[in-house]
Design a protein around this motif. Structure first.
Motif, PDB file in Angstrom:
ATOM      1  N   CYS A   1       4.775  19.479   4.807  1.00  0.00           N
ATOM      2  CA  CYS A   1       4.905  18.715   3.578  1.00  0.00           C
ATOM      3  C   CYS A   1       4.683  17.193   3.609  1.00  0.00           C
ATOM      4  N   ALA A   2       4.375  16.507   2.615  1.00  0.00           N
ATOM      5  CA  ALA A   2       4.516  15.040   2.879  1.00  0.00           C
ATOM      6  C   ALA A   2       5.590  14.571   3.238  1.00  0.00           C
ATOM      7  N   THR A   3       5.627  13.325   4.124  1.00  0.00           N
ATOM      8  CA  THR A   3       6.899  12.881   4.660  1.00  0.00           C
ATOM      9  C   THR A   3       8.005  12.343   3.859  1.00  0.00           C
ATOM     10  N   TYR A   4       9.371  12.533   4.047  1.00  0.00           N
ATOM     11  CA  TYR A   4      10.261  12.521   2.966  1.00  0.00           C
ATOM     12  C   TYR A   4      11.588  11.619   3.730  1.00  0.00           C
ATOM     13  N   ASN A   5      11.725  11.745   5.066  1.00  0.00           N
ATOM     14  CA  ASN A   5      12.681  11.255   5.698  1.00  0.00           C
ATOM     15  C   ASN A   5      12.743   9.726   5.913  1.00  0.00           C
ATOM     16  N   THR A   6      13.452   9.117   5.078  1.00  0.00           N
ATOM     17  CA  THR A   6      13.461   7.590   5.288  1.00  0.00           C
ATOM     18  C   THR A   6      14.201   7.057   6.657  1.00  0.00           C
TER      19      THR A   6
ATOM     20  N   CYS B   1      -0.583  11.202  -9.228  1.00  0.00           N
ATOM     21  CA  CYS B   1      -0.103  10.849  -7.914  1.00  0.00           C
ATOM     22  C   CYS B   1      -0.823  11.825  -6.664  1.00  0.00           C
ATOM     23  N   VAL B   2      -1.487  11.269  -5.598  1.00  0.00           N
ATOM     24  CA  VAL B   2      -1.861  12.315  -4.854  1.00  0.00           C
ATOM     25  C   VAL B   2      -0.873  12.006  -3.398  1.00  0.00           C
ATOM     26  N   ALA B   3      -0.670  13.202  -2.759  1.00  0.00           N
ATOM     27  CA  ALA B   3      -0.048  13.207  -1.606  1.00  0.00           C
ATOM     28  C   ALA B   3      -0.636  14.055  -0.589  1.00  0.00           C
TER      29      ALA B   3
ATOM     30  N   TRP C   1       8.892   2.214  -0.450  1.00  0.00           N
ATOM     31  CA  TRP C   1       9.497   3.428  -0.317  1.00  0.00           C
ATOM     32  C   TRP C   1       8.511   4.671  -1.142  1.00  0.00           C
ATOM     33  N   TYR C   2       7.354   4.310  -1.385  1.00  0.00           N
ATOM     34  CA  TYR C   2       6.386   5.122  -2.341  1.00  0.00           C
ATOM     35  C   TYR C   2       6.228   6.426  -1.317  1.00  0.00           C
ATOM     36  N   PRO C   3       5.704   6.272  -0.008  1.00  0.00           N
ATOM     37  CA  PRO C   3       5.606   7.413   0.639  1.00  0.00           C
ATOM     38  C   PRO C   3       6.321   8.340   1.140  1.00  0.00           C
ATOM     39  N   LEU C   4       7.610   7.946   0.891  1.00  0.00           N
ATOM     40  CA  LEU C   4       8.811   8.666   1.478  1.00  0.00           C
ATOM     41  C   LEU C   4       9.574   9.217   0.194  1.00  0.00           C
TER      42      LEU C   4
ATOM     43  N   GLY D   1       0.668  -1.085   0.250  1.00  0.00           N
ATOM     44  CA  GLY D   1       0.051  -0.172  -0.172  1.00  0.00           C
ATOM     45  C   GLY D   1       1.092   1.102   0.119  1.00  0.00           C
ATOM     46  N   PRO D   2       0.273   2.431  -0.090  1.00  0.00           N
ATOM     47  CA  PRO D   2       1.148   3.577  -0.250  1.00  0.00           C
ATOM     48  C   PRO D   2       1.045   4.303   1.134  1.00  0.00           C
TER      49      PRO D   2
END
Length: 1201
Positions: free
Chosen positions: A671-676, A979-981, A801-804, A645-646
């Protein structure tokens, strides 16, 4: 042996065999610890046994055999008891009484063993250096701990026969712990060789004083330095044994009337007294000296010396003399009989006394650290939190231990209804004897009512002044595991953090919960206490631990009594630590319990048909901020990516929950989360939002049937949480860079996505994973690879890794466990002659690769984000747009008939969560101008479900198709590349609160159209009603419903549910222009100035006719119906009367036809002919401004000033 057997000449063969066994056992086990010969000891054993049995000479207990201590400890692995003086009838009665107390338990089985040994308190030093002076039974083979009811110090060192005893084996609770057991001696032992009374004060009897006189003498220490007192009194306070700087001590008080004197026991040889005394006992202590305890307001006490002795008596001796009277009979502080040595002894005693005083003062300073079982807190007093507190009461209690709630935390249950907490005093003798079924006597314990919801309502808590004593051992087969206090994380945190009882009970509730949810997958068993401590630090800031700084001597001796249990808070902390599984179950229940179908509908619900009503019920959302609940719910788990899932997921060992996660970038907004780096991190989530989406398939005929659940054909829910990473408490454990891999599934369709990336440089080799360290110079440009575009393909488990992955962010891709740089080299499609390649090289991301977020950013690589206004009015906008806005409304569209679901079925086989033919329409507001909105259509049926698309959420729509409708309205729709975030979370699932609509003048609004605003407030005058229609329609087919029958005939309709609908159009002008305003069913009663009763009566009248229409012609309102109808005449008059044609305040929205550009509206202008006398004029008249009224109020001039 022959001389021993000669004492039993009449013994038979069986008795002789038994006597030989006794002799051999005595020779092997008792002779090494006694001075007598084997024959003497063996004969004493037999005579003592016969004396205990009360039998005639020659009768021996042949069914019993003598057992050594080592054999008992090493070979007896089950609980047992021995009562060799009892008959079978007595034992059966004993079993019956025991099992009646706790019906679910069995009585101890009987072992036919005789036990003889020497009672001693000589113990070795523990690992901490503290001397172990507990009582033991010892013989030549070894020793074993024992618990005795009402022991006497005179028993020490004597060989004893134990008539009744229980043996409780204790198995190791951890690796490396010694396996041992202990004895419970329920009746006084019988000495084999009686010894004379050891307590012999001799010539000091005349110096015996009472507590009253001793208390007076304490204030005269300088006058009587070096004296020794003999004090007799009743024990009124008996504290536990505590350890300071590797030395042990305890304190008790002797009372005479209303006067008491404290006695401090520090001598190692006297520590065993603590087991001999109990509250109310009459004791006689010799060799006491006065001393002063520093730091306790110059508190004075009596201290024991190596010459001190204890005698427990049944009655007080003759009235003690005052010290002054006793001193007159001495010379230089000593008896007259020892006059020749008096001066030297006094000087020696004085010097020894001064040295002992100095040592005791050093040992009893309140700044000393209490090791192992206690820790003195010397910090400055801290202000208590502003929470509800209560004062405890000090009481005495007697009951039966019914359950061990938490051994390592010191929590028990008494009489099945009262809780007992022993954590605030050191664990005494490993908790031996404190088993279910044991009778206990508690003195000076604190009574607390409802200190925590996680325990029994009534709690008794023991402090350093409390006395806890077992008065009868348990008869039941209930053992306990050994639990050293130093190994208890709860006790350790209690002492380190100085916790109050409410906080401590909450901690005891959390520890097993954390073990269940985190061990052993993420946290080792031995580290659970560390996690619990960090969790407690997050939920209890400094100064809110709830307890008081502890001073050992003040707590034991000072009046009025004050300790951490004197005052306690209620239900603090008020948080509830939930597992992920419990949270999901609670949310699913709350989702449907909170649903009210009427509340999901707009005010016009009574006028909606079946086709209009049910789509509004198909989807709804219930949002609850977790921190606003009566009991805030806290989660502890690990973040991980999902290969199905996303979403990022929060997981523990019970379940997993999806998370919509955002974070603050550079302090400039969300912002949408980006920190892995958050993946694999154990966190505490305290501030988050519970989101419960409901999906209903219903077929309600009308709103009047909403209370009938039979019209609901299907229902299901989706529950997840929303959070911001900046609100997450990190640090419960170090970040774990390893991400759990998901096994590849069977061949077939699976999730995948792609991303375009710009390379900064070539592939680099690293000796170890660089993780997210800053970008090095060698990585930026090497081998001509800089600024080269590559297509990344994510398939299977790498989808996690999609949501990040967010546009504009910089990531480092690491391929672990390899030194081959070619694995990170992208490959291009082969190019033939004459063919030009337009696609970028492609790289397939492997499941075990890592993506590390770097602190650098490259905004130039990110696609430009448009606003909603740009999408609406920028004529140069491309067909594919990326924009950001706030969701104000969401509605589920009806399913398309006969739509294939092959992809959905394949995805479900792979474990992917998808919806069945789900299409939604989102109304998205502009971030700056909330009046500007665009409709966005999403097809969610061919991809995993996207959580977080709820009203109030800020969303980034990436690569959506911009379309223009036939009426020239702009809308957007998703395509396979879209794409939706979610970039910011909504507050409560409703549209974000915005400023009131702007005040609009009709003339300006007609020129500017929706570029200024699509919603506005208008103050105008109703010129006339152009159109009014009242009708009853069929809820199923929307045909006219007349006289309780649907009028549709081809095909006939059998529906019996009508719905009343009304519609009106009025001309409104405000001095700058005019507009045609449409009014719906819920606003027409206010427009016509009708009361609720008049409006209902009008509906009844129309129901007979089914349909009425009145329209404006010239100066009058006419109708196609019978003009003589009184109802039509009434409506015609109403449409033109002054009560309707009045000034009103309206909130209006532009209709789609009026949202066109001004030029387009002029192009569509109509030619109209005007006649003035004998002349005719033809001119082009633009279409009037078309508005829909959403709110109507009477004119209020104050609102327009």
């Amino acid at each position: 042996m022959e001389s021993f057997l000669g004492e039993f000449e009449e013994a038979n063969v069986a008795e002789l065999r038994w006597l030989r066994e006794v002799y051999r056992c005595v020779e092997d086990t008792l002779c090494p610890v006694a001075e007598q010969s084997a024959g003497q000891l063996a004969l004493a054993v037999v005579r003592t046994v016969q004396q205990a049995l009360g039998s005639k000479a020659g009768i021996l207990p042949l069914g019993y055999r003598l057992v050594s201590v080592s054999e008992l400890v090493t070979r007896q692995h089950t609980l047992c008891c021995s009562h060799f003086t009892w008959s079978s009838m007595q034992y059966r009665e004993w079993i019956k009484e025991a099992e009646q107390g706790l019906p679910c338990q069995k009585a101890l089985p009987q072992a036919y063993l005789l036990l003889i040994g020497c009672l001693t308190d000589e113990g070795g030093a523990e690992s901490s250096g503290v001397c172990d002076r507990t009582w033991k039974v010892k013989d030549g083979s070894g020793s074993v701990h024992c618990e005795i009811l009402n022991p006497s110090p005179e028993w020490l060192g004597q060989l004893m026969l134990f008539p009744s005893w229980n043996y409780i084996p204790q198995h190791a609770s951890r690796r490396g712990q010694e396996v041992e057991g202990y004895l419970e001696l329920s009746v006084p032992p019988l000495p084999l060789i009686p010894c004379p009374t050891r307590f012999d004060p001799g010539g000091y009897m005349h110096k015996l004083v009472g507590p009253r006189e001793a208390a007076r003498l304490l204030h005269l220490r300088e006058k009587h330095r070096g004296v020794r007192l003999e004090v007799c009194g009743q024990v009124s306070m008996l504290g536990p044994q505590i350890d300071i700087r590797g030395k042990s001590l305890f304190c008790f008080c002797l009372t005479e009337g209303d006067c008491s004197v404290p006695v401090l026991v520090t001598d190692p040889g006297c520590l065993s007294w603590q087991q001999c005394m109990h509250i109310g006992a009459l004791v006689w202590v010799s060799g006491l000296r006065p001393c002063m305890l520093k730091g306790v307001q110059s508190h004075r006490a009596l201290c024991v010396t190596p010459q001190s002795c204890l005698h427990i008596t049944q009655e007080l001796p003759a009235a003690p003399l005052p010290w002054d009277t006793a001193a007159h009979t001495t010379a230089n502080g000593r008896d007259v009989e020892s006059g020749t040595l008096g001066r030297k002894e006094t000087e020696a005693d004085t010097q020894s006394d001064m040295e002992t005083d100095a040592q005791t003062e050093a040992d009893t300073q309140t700044e000393a650290h209490i090791q192992m079982d206690m820790q003195t807190v010397t910090a400055h007093p801290q202000a208590l939190p502003t929470i509800n507190t209560k004062l405890s009461k000090v009481i005495s209690y007697k009951g039966v231990v019914s359950k061990v709630l938490n051994l390592e935390a010191g929590l028990y249950e008494i009489d099945g209804k009262v809780g007992l907490c022993l954590a605030y005093q050191p664990l005494q003798r490993g908790g031996r004897g404190f088993r279910p079924g044991a009778e206990v006597e508690l003195h000076d314990v604190h009574f607390l009512y409802r200190p925590s919801p996680h325990t029994l309502p009534t709690m008794l808590c023991a402090c350093l002044r409390s006395s806890v004593r077992v008065t009868a051992f348990s008869r039941l087969e209930t053992g306990v595991m050994p639990c050293p206090a130093a190994d208890s994380p709860a006790i350790r945190l209690l002492l380190e953090r100085n916790l109050g009882i409410s906080q401590y009970l909450w901690l005891c509730h959390c520890l097993p919960a954390l073990r269940e949810r985190l061990c052993p997958r993420w946290v080792r068993e031995g580290r659970v206490g560390v996690v619990a401590g960090r969790l407690l630090a997050l939920l209890l800031p400094p100064g809110q631990e709830g307890g008081r700084p502890r001073d050992m001597f003040k707590e034991m001796l000072e009046e009025p009594h004050c300790c951490p249990l004197t005052e306690y808070s209620i239900s603090c902390p008020s948080h509830e630590l939930l597992s992920v599984q419990d949270l999901q179950s609670w949310m699913e229940r709350e989702c449907w319990d909170s649903m009210s179908l009427p509340s999901l509908l707009p005010p016009c619900a009574p006028h909606l048909t079946r086709a209009e009503l049910n789509p509004l019920l198909a989807w709804s959302v219930h949002v609850l901020p977790a921190w606003t609940l009566p009991t805030p719910k806290v989660l502890v788990g690990v973040f991980r990516g999902s290969g199905r899932g996303p979403c990022i997921q929060l997981v523990d060992q019970t379940s997993v929950v999806n998370c919509v996660v955002v974070e603050i970038r550079n302090g400039h907004g969300y912002c949408a989360t980006y920190n892995t780096a958050w993946l694999g991190c154990l966190v505490c989530v305290q501030r988050y939002t519970l989101v419960m989406e409901r999906f209903l398939t219903s077929d309600f005929p009308a709103w009047t049937h909403l209370d009938q659940e039979r019209y609901i054909t299907q229902r299901h829910s989706r529950v997840y949480i929303q959070l911001c990473l900046d609100d997450v408490q990190e640090g419960l454990a170090f970040r774990n860079i390893h991400v759990l891999e998901h096994p590849e599934g069977a061949p077939g369709l699976s999730l995948c996505f792609g991303a375009s990336a710009t390379l900064f440089g070539g592939v680099q080799r690293w000796e170890q994973d660089p993780k997210n360290c800053p970008l090095e110079e060698r990585e930026t440009d090497r081998g001509g690879a800089g600024n080269r575009v590559v297509e990344l393909r994510f398939v299977g488990a790498s989808v996690r890794w999609y949501p990040l992955l967010q546009p504009g962010c910089v990531y480092r891709v690491v391929a672990p466990r390899t030194q081959d740089p070619s694995v990170l080299c992208s490959s291009a499609l082969p190019v033939h002659d004459g063919v030009q390649l337009h696609s970028a090289p492609c790289l397939l991301v492997q499941a075990h690769w890592h993506f590390h977020t770097l602190p650098q950013e490259n905004p130039s690589l990110a696609q430009k984000v448009m606003s909603v206004s740009d999408v609406l009015y920028n004529s140069a906008a491309a067909d594919l747009v990326t924009f950001e806005g706030v969701i104000s409304h969401r509605i589920t569209l009806l399913e398309e008939k006969g739509k294939a679901s092959t992809v959905q079925s394949e995805l479900r086989k792979k474990g992917v969560d998808v919806e069945q033919a789900l299409n939604v329409r989102l109304t998205v507001q502009d971030l700056v101008s909330p009046g500007q909105t665009v409709q966005v259509y999403l097809d969610l049926s061919q991809q995993p479900y996207l959580p977080g698309l709820i009203p109030g959420a800020m969303v980034l729509f990436h690569t959506f198709q911009r379309k223009v409708s036939r009426v020239n309205c702009v809308y957007c729709r998703s395509i396979p590349l879209s794409c939706v975030a979610v970039t910011a979370l909504g507050a409560d699932g409703s549209a974000a609160p915005c400023a009131p609509p702007p005040i609009m003048h009709l003339g300006e609004w007609a020129l500017e159209g929706s570029q200024r605003s699509s919603v506005g407030r208008v103050q105008g005058h109703v010129v006339c009603l152009l159109y009014l229609q009242l009708c009853w329609v069929c809820s199923l087919c929307t045909s006219v419903f007349k006289q309780e029958v649907c009028t549709r005939t081809h095909p006939p309709c059998s529906s019996t549910v009508p719905v009343f609908q009304a519609e009106a159009k009025a001309v409104v002008e405000d001095g700058t222009g005019e507009a045609h305003v449409w009014f719906s069913s819920q606003t027409i009663p206010d427009l016509l100035a009708l009361s609720a009763t008049e409006w209902e009566g009008l509906q009844r009248l129309v129901r007979v006719r089914g349909h009425l229409r009145v329209y404006h012609r010239g100066r009058h309102a006419v109708s196609n119906e019978d003009i003589d109808d009184p109802l039509l005449q009434y409506l015609s008059y109403l449409c033109s009367c002054g009560a309707v044609c009045r000034s009103l305040s309206l909130v209006c929205r532009l209709q789609p036809r009026s949202q066109r550009s001004t030029a387009h509206r002029h192009e569509s202008a109509q030619l109209k002919k005007f006649t003035r006398r004998d002349r005719e004029f033809i001119t082009r008249i633009p279409l009037p401004l078309q508005l829909s009224c959403t709110e109507l109020r009477e004119w209020d001039s104050s609102l327009w000033q």
